[in-house]
Every structure is written in C-alpha cells, then in structure tokens.
Motif scaffolding. Structure first.
Motif, mmCIF file in Angstrom:
data_model
loop_
_atom_site.group_PDB
_atom_site.id
_atom_site.type_symbol
_atom_site.label_atom_id
_atom_site.label_comp_id
_atom_site.label_asym_id
_atom_site.label_seq_id
_atom_site.Cartn_x
_atom_site.Cartn_y
_atom_site.Cartn_z
ATOM 1 N N CYS A 182 -4.198 47.382 44.138
ATOM 2 C CA CYS A 182 -3.028 47.177 43.744
ATOM 3 C C CYS A 182 -2.728 45.821 43.500
ATOM 4 O O CYS A 182 -3.475 44.561 43.694
ATOM 5 C CB CYS A 182 -2.071 47.536 44.396
ATOM 6 N N ASN A 183 -1.969 45.483 41.870
ATOM 7 C CA ASN A 183 -1.863 44.188 41.788
ATOM 8 C C ASN A 183 -0.611 44.315 40.914
ATOM 9 O O ASN A 183 -0.367 44.935 39.633
ATOM 10 C CB ASN A 183 -3.230 43.908 40.399
ATOM 11 N N THR A 184 0.024 43.441 40.898
ATOM 12 C CA THR A 184 0.512 42.471 40.132
ATOM 13 C C THR A 184 1.509 41.043 39.585
ATOM 14 O O THR A 184 0.564 39.893 40.337
ATOM 15 C CB THR A 184 2.375 43.023 40.452
ATOM 16 N N ALA A 185 1.996 40.792 38.774
ATOM 17 C CA ALA A 185 1.753 39.003 38.589
ATOM 18 C C ALA A 185 3.642 39.562 38.491
ATOM 19 O O ALA A 185 4.280 39.888 37.430
ATOM 20 C CB ALA A 185 1.422 38.729 37.474
ATOM 21 N N LEU A 186 4.051 37.392 39.353
ATOM 22 C CA LEU A 186 5.493 37.818 38.965
ATOM 23 C C LEU A 186 5.417 35.780 39.427
ATOM 24 O O LEU A 186 4.711 35.256 39.538
ATOM 25 C CB LEU A 186 5.876 37.692 40.705
ATOM 26 N N PHE A 187 5.789 34.922 38.137
ATOM 27 C CA PHE A 187 6.614 33.809 37.518
ATOM 28 C C PHE A 187 4.847 32.613 37.456
ATOM 29 O O PHE A 187 4.955 31.624 38.518
ATOM 30 C CB PHE A 187 7.495 33.385 39.149
ATOM 31 N N GLY A 188 4.226 33.587 37.178
ATOM 32 C CA GLY A 188 2.401 33.114 37.061
ATOM 33 C C GLY A 188 2.317 33.153 38.383
ATOM 34 O O GLY A 188 1.105 32.956 38.326
ATOM 35 N N ASN A 189 2.369 33.788 39.452
ATOM 36 C CA ASN A 189 1.083 34.112 40.401
ATOM 37 C C ASN A 189 1.016 35.690 40.600
ATOM 38 O O ASN A 189 1.750 36.311 40.503
ATOM 39 C CB ASN A 189 1.837 33.819 41.963
#
Length: 116
Positions: A96-103
């Motif tokens: 599972c993956n996500t991105a938040l504030f460039g991370n």
C-alpha cells in the motif's frame, strides 16, 4: 506522518479471489490518493492500482484491469484491493502506498501466492 498496514494476503489457487486491506493512521486519510503496488521475486516494484480521495478516479495497470477493483472507506481510513480471477503471475508482495507533503509512505507488504 502516515502509517500503513496491509492485510489479507495468502495462498490461493489460480482463478480464485482475495481481498487486500490497507489500514491507514492519521486524520488526513480522506484527502489522500492511495495506491497499490506489487513486487515479484527478482522483479522491480510495479504499479497495480490507485484511487483518488473521493474514489472518482481509479487507474489500473493493464495486467489487472477487469480483474482487480480498488475501493476505499474514508470513515474507516481503509483502502481495499479486490482481486478476482487470480493468475500465478499475480504472485508477489503487495504494498500500500501514499504520498504526503512530498514524502512517500509504504506499508510492510502482504504476500499473495497464486498456485497452478
């Protein structure tokens, strides 16, 4: 910070089905695009499917289109991957993956093994 925990993997015969779940921590889940990736032994990690914050956009890899369905429940901070008509080539660790504030954030992965 986002923590992701996958579950639902296992061993299944070709033609069978599994549903993966990814539970996310944090109060920002409902605003995040979420994705599923997989990595087979000796191969690079590859994109499987993604879902926008409201579920309105759901791109799929060509290899799984028509067999897999991604969905989400924002009230439960969980994203799902329903996998039908599984093939031995679907054998991999699913992340599972996500991105938040460039991370980028990844879960620990869950093993899916499809036997002949």
């Amino acid at each position: 910070q986002v923590q992701l925990v996958e579950s639902g993997g296992g061993l299944v015969q070709a033609g069978g089905s599994l549903r993966l779940s990814c539970a996310a921590s944090g109060r920002t889940f409902s605003s995040l695009t979420m994705g599923w990736f997989r990595q087979a032994p000796g191969k690079e990690r590859e994109f499987v499917a993604a879902i926008s914050w409201n579920g309105g956009n759901t791109p799929y890899a060509h290899s799984v289109k028509g067999r897999f369905t991604i969905s989400r429940d924002n009230a439960k901070s969980t994203v799902y991957l329903q996998m039908n008509s599984l093939k031995p080539d679907d054998t991999a660790v699913y992340f599972c993956n996500t991105a938040l504030f460039g991370n980028d954030y990844w879960g620990q992965g869950t093993q899916v093994t499809v036997s002949y």
